[in-house]
Design a protein around this motif. Structure first.
Motif, short mmCIF file in Angstrom:
data_model
loop_
_atom_site.label_atom_id
_atom_site.label_comp_id
_atom_site.label_asym_id
_atom_site.label_seq_id
_atom_site.Cartn_x
_atom_site.Cartn_y
_atom_site.Cartn_z
N ALA A 1 63.05 84.81 42.76
CA ALA A 1 64.20 84.80 43.69
C ALA A 1 64.24 83.54 44.54
O ALA A 1 65.24 83.29 45.23
N GLU A 2 63.16 82.76 44.50
CA GLU A 2 63.12 81.54 45.32
C GLU A 2 63.61 80.30 44.56
O GLU A 2 63.55 79.19 45.08
N ILE A 3 64.07 80.49 43.32
CA ILE A 3 64.54 79.36 42.50
C ILE A 3 66.07 79.36 42.45
O ILE A 3 66.69 80.35 42.05
N ILE A 4 66.67 78.25 42.85
CA ILE A 4 68.13 78.07 42.72
C ILE A 4 68.36 76.97 41.69
O ILE A 4 67.91 75.84 41.89
N PHE A 5 69.06 77.29 40.61
CA PHE A 5 69.34 76.25 39.61
C PHE A 5 70.46 75.34 40.10
O PHE A 5 71.42 75.79 40.73
N THR A 6 70.30 74.05 39.81
CA THR A 6 71.29 73.03 40.16
C THR A 6 71.57 72.20 38.91
O THR A 6 71.00 72.47 37.86
N ALA A 7 72.42 71.18 39.07
CA ALA A 7 72.72 70.34 37.90
C ALA A 7 71.77 69.14 37.82
O ALA A 7 71.78 68.42 36.83
N SER A 8 70.97 68.92 38.86
CA SER A 8 70.07 67.75 38.85
C SER A 8 69.09 67.83 40.01
O SER A 8 69.28 68.62 40.94
N TYR B 1 63.48 74.95 44.91
CA TYR B 1 62.68 76.07 45.39
C TYR B 1 63.04 76.25 46.86
O TYR B 1 62.96 75.29 47.63
N LEU B 2 63.48 77.45 47.20
CA LEU B 2 63.84 77.75 48.60
C LEU B 2 63.00 78.94 49.03
O LEU B 2 63.20 80.06 48.54
N ARG B 3 62.04 78.69 49.91
CA ARG B 3 61.13 79.75 50.35
C ARG B 3 61.93 80.94 50.88
O ARG B 3 62.92 80.74 51.59
N ARG C 1 64.49 81.49 34.91
CA ARG C 1 64.11 81.45 36.33
C ARG C 1 62.64 81.87 36.50
O ARG C 1 61.89 81.26 37.27
N ASP C 2 62.24 82.90 35.75
CA ASP C 2 60.84 83.35 35.82
C ASP C 2 59.89 82.22 35.38
O ASP C 2 58.84 82.00 35.99
N MET C 3 60.28 81.50 34.33
CA MET C 3 59.40 80.44 33.79
C MET C 3 59.30 79.27 34.76
O MET C 3 58.22 78.71 34.96
N VAL C 4 60.42 78.90 35.36
CA VAL C 4 60.42 77.79 36.32
C VAL C 4 59.62 78.20 37.57
O VAL C 4 58.82 77.41 38.08
N ALA C 5 59.80 79.44 38.01
CA ALA C 5 59.06 79.93 39.18
C ALA C 5 57.56 79.89 38.90
O ALA C 5 56.76 79.46 39.74
N SER C 6 57.20 80.31 37.69
CA SER C 6 55.79 80.37 37.32
C SER C 6 55.16 78.97 37.30
O SER C 6 53.99 78.80 37.66
N LEU C 7 55.93 77.96 36.92
CA LEU C 7 55.40 76.58 36.86
C LEU C 7 54.91 76.11 38.23
O LEU C 7 53.97 75.33 38.32
N ASP D 1 58.73 74.44 52.56
CA ASP D 1 59.83 75.42 52.60
C ASP D 1 60.78 75.22 51.43
O ASP D 1 61.45 76.14 50.99
N MET D 2 60.88 73.96 50.97
CA MET D 2 61.80 73.64 49.87
C MET D 2 61.16 72.56 49.00
O MET D 2 60.45 71.69 49.51
N LEU D 3 61.49 72.62 47.70
CA LEU D 3 60.97 71.62 46.76
C LEU D 3 62.02 71.40 45.67
O LEU D 3 62.56 72.36 45.13
N SER D 4 62.31 70.12 45.39
CA SER D 4 63.30 69.79 44.36
C SER D 4 62.62 69.39 43.06
O SER D 4 61.57 68.75 43.09
N MET D 5 63.26 69.75 41.96
CA MET D 5 62.72 69.35 40.65
C MET D 5 63.86 69.09 39.67
O MET D 5 65.00 69.47 39.92
N SER D 6 63.52 68.45 38.56
CA SER D 6 64.52 68.11 37.55
C SER D 6 63.94 68.36 36.16
O SER D 6 62.82 67.94 35.86
N ALA D 7 64.73 69.02 35.30
CA ALA D 7 64.23 69.44 33.99
C ALA D 7 63.86 68.27 33.08
O ALA D 7 62.86 68.31 32.38
N HIS D 8 64.68 67.21 33.10
CA HIS D 8 64.44 66.15 32.11
C HIS D 8 63.21 65.30 32.46
O HIS D 8 62.78 64.46 31.68
N GLN D 9 62.62 65.56 33.63
CA GLN D 9 61.37 64.88 33.96
C GLN D 9 60.17 65.54 33.28
O GLN D 9 59.09 64.99 33.25
N PHE D 10 60.39 66.75 32.76
CA PHE D 10 59.30 67.39 31.99
C PHE D 10 59.80 67.88 30.62
O PHE D 10 59.51 68.97 30.19
#
Lengths: 396, 86
Positions: A63-70, A213-215, A51-57, A194-203
Motif C-alpha cells: 500500500a506504500e507504493i504509488i506507480f508513476t510514469a517515471s 514509496y510513500l510511508r 505492486r507486491d514485487m516492487v514493495a518487496s524489492l 518517508d518517501m523514495l523515488s525509483m524508476s523501472a528502466h534503471q533495473f
C-alpha cells in the motif's frame, strides 16, 4: 561492428522475462483495471501483483507504493506534494547541490512560488555536509530531499545519518533513489525515509514506469487529479504493461542483486584500477562508497563529446556528465559542487556497467580509451595549459 | 440537510484521506465499514467539502449511523458507526 554498452545509468535493455510478462497486456489483456468485468479485474490483479514485487524489492508494504510514469514524476510528486501539504507549517525546503534535475528544478519552481530553498554543499567526494544540514534547519523547514546515489559520480550518500537529523526535528525526508533502486540493496524501513523515488528502466524494466514509496501516514497532495487510480493519489488509466514489466524486473533484480553486483563491481574495479594510472585522468566520486556499476572520471585537456564520438567509432557507448548537461553543453552542477573546475568538467566521462557487459568488453575499452585520450590531447587547444594546474583535485 | 457537530468521539479505526478528492471519501468509507465489526466507529479525516453532504447521505442509504462532524484545523473528522444488524 559489435557494440559495447557502458551507459547503464542512462537506461538499460529490457529484461526478456519482463517483456514476456508484459506481452499479454499489450495484446489480449487490454482491459481497464477499473472495469468490473473479468478482463478489467485481471488487469487490476496484474497491477497489484507488480505492486507486491516492487514493495518487496525495497521492503515496503504494498500500500506504500504509488506507480508513476517515471522517476522524475515520483520526485516531482514527493516534493511538490509534501511542500503543498505542509506549507501551513513552514515554507523552507532543503535539497543538496548534487541532485538530479527533476529534484533541482522542482525545488527551483517552488522557490518561484514563495518557498525558501537551501542547497546543501558536499565535499570533494560528493558526500553531504551533515553539519551544514543541521545548521540549515529552521522552524520553517518542512521537507528535506536528498539523493541516495549520484548517477553522475556514483557516490552513495549517508542517507541514514540525514534521516536521523530530520527525524529529531520531525521533518519529512525524501530520497531520490532512481540510480540505486534495483542496483544496490535498499530497505526503506532501515533507511527510515518517508518517501523514495525509483524508476523501472534503471533495473532492466521498461521505460514509462516509476514509483514513489510513500510511508504509511505521510500526507501528500496529488500532482494529477482525476479518477481513483493509485488510491486517489495519481489519476489516469494505468500503464498496465509497463507496470507489469516493472514488477517482473523488480522481482528478478531482488533475486539476482548479489550476483549482478559481484559481476559489475569486478568490472568497475578493473576500469578504475587501469585508468587511475593514465596521466591527468581523475576518478570522480568516492573510490569505494559508490555504485557497483559506476566508474566516472574527468579527463584533463579534452572534451567529453570528443571522447564519446571516438569511442562510438569503436562501438563503445558511454556518457559525459548527465544526459541533460551534456546536451546543453553546460558544466554539470554536480561536478561544480565537488569542486571540479568548469574547464575540467567538460572532460567528464561515465562508464556504467550492466549484466550484458563481459570481461572482453572491458579489455577493448581499456585498450582503446587511453589511445583516444592521447589522440584528442594531441589536437586539443587546452593542451597549452599542460602543467599549470587548474584547481581540480585528484581523488585517486 | 443540517450539519451535526460532535466532539471527543472515540473511534475504533481512522482513515486519513486528507488531500484526496471525490470519490475517495465514499470508496474508503465503503471499504473501511465493510472491515469493521458491528457498532464499531469509523473516523474519516478529509478536507473535501463534498464529504459533509455525501457521507450523511451515504449513511441514510446504507443504514449506517452518521454520528457527526468535528472540525480540526484544516480538515474535518467525520464519524460513522457501523449498523447493528445487516
Amino acid at each position: 561492428m559489435k557494440t559495447r554498452y557502458f551507459d547503464h545509468v542512462a537506461t538499460n535493455p529490457l529484461l526478456p522475462a519482463a517483456l514476456d510478462a508484459m506481452m499479454p497486456y499489450l495484446k489480449e489483456e487490454f482491459g481497464n483495471p477499473l472495469s468490473v468485468y473479468d478482463l478489467g479485474l485481471r488487469a487490476k490483479n496484474a497491477i497489484e501483483d507488480a505492486r507486491d514485487m516492487v514493495a518487496s524489492l525495497i521492503n515496503a508494504k504494498s500500500a506504500e507504493i504509488i506507480f508513476t510514469a517515471s522517476g522524475a514524476e515520483a520526485n516531482n510528486m514527493a516534493i511538490k506534494g509534501v511542500a503543498t501539504a505542509k506549507q501551513g507549517e513552514g515554507k523552507h525546503i532543503i535539497i543538496s547541490k548534487v541532485e538530479h534535475h527533476s529534484v533541482l528544478n522542482t525545488a527551483r519552481s517552488l522557490e518561484k512560488a514563495g518557498f525558501a530553498v537551501t542547497y546543501l554543499p558536499v565535499d570533494k567526494y560528493g558526500f553531504f555536509d551533515l553539519d551544514a544540514l543541521k545548521k540549515s534547519i529552521s522552524k520553517e523547514t518542512i521537507l528535506i530531499s536528498l539523493i541516495h546515489a549520484s548517477s553522475e559520480i556514483g557516490t552513495i550518500e549517508p542517507i541514514k545519518e540525514a534521516v536521523a537529523i530530520a527525524k529529531e526535528r520531525n521533518i519529512t525526508i525524501h530520497t531520490d533513489a532512481v540510480a540505486s533502486t534495483g542496483n544496490i540493496p535498499i530497505d526503506v524501513k532501515d533507511l527510515g525515509v518517508d518517501m523514495l523515488s525509483m524508476s523501472a528502466h534503471q533495473f532492466y524494466g521498461p521505460k514509462g514506469a516509476g514509483a514513489l514509496y510513500l510511508r504509511q501516514g505521510q500526507r501528500l497532495v496529488p500532482l494529477i487529479y482525476g479518477g481513483i487510480q493509485e488510491n486517489g493519489r495519481r489519476a489516469g488509466t494505468e500503464n498496465v504493461p509497463a507496470i507489469v514489466g516493472m514488477g517482473k524486473a523488480a522481482e528478478v533484480a531482488k533475486a539476482e542483486l548479489q550476483q549482478r553486483n559481484a559481476h559489475t563491481g569486478r568490472l568497475r574495479d578493473r576500469i578504475i584500477n587501469a585508468l587511475k594510472d593514465v596521466e591527468k585522468v581523475h576518478l570522480t566520486g568516492h573510490p569505494t562508497q559508490r555504485l557497483l556499476h559506476h566508474a566516472s572520471f574527468v579527463v584533463e585537456y579534452i572534451e567529453g563529446e570528443g571522447m564519446l564520438l571516438m569511442l562510438q567509432a569503436k562501438g563503445i557507448y558511454a556518457a559525459s556528465g548527465s544526459a541533460c548537461t551534456s546536451k546543453a553543453l553546460k558544466a554539470s552542477p554536480t561536478l561544480t559542487a565537488i569542486n571540479v573546475s568548469p574547464t575540467m568538467a567538460h572532460g567528464s566521462i561515465v562508464f556504467s556497467l550492466g549484466i550484458d557487459n563481459a570481461d572482453e568488453d572491458i579489455e577493448l575499452l581499456l585498450e582503446e580509451f587511453p589511445q583516444i585520450i592521447k589522440r584528442l590531447r594531441d589536437i586539443s587547444p587546452f593542451r597549452k595549459g599542460w602543467g599549470e594546474e587548474e584547481g581540480g583535485s585528484k581523488h585517486v | 440537510m443540517s450539519l451535526k457537530f460532535v466532539e471527543n468521539v472515540k473511534a475504533d479505526v481512522t482513515s486519513d484521506i486528507v488531500y484526496m478528492m471525490c470519490p475517495m471519501h465514499l470508496l474508503k468509507l465503503d471499504e473501511q465499514i465493510r472491515e469493521l465489526d458491528r457498532e464499531q466507529v469509523l473516523e474519516i479525516l478529509t478536507d473535501y467539502d463534498g464529504a459533509l453532504e455525501d457521507i450523511p447521505q451515504w449513511c441514510d442509504k446504507t443504514g449506517n449511523e452518521f454520528l457527526g462532524i468535528d472540525e480540526a484545523e484544516d480538515f474535518y473528522k467525520i464519524y460513522v458507526k457501523k449498523k447493528a444488524s445487516l
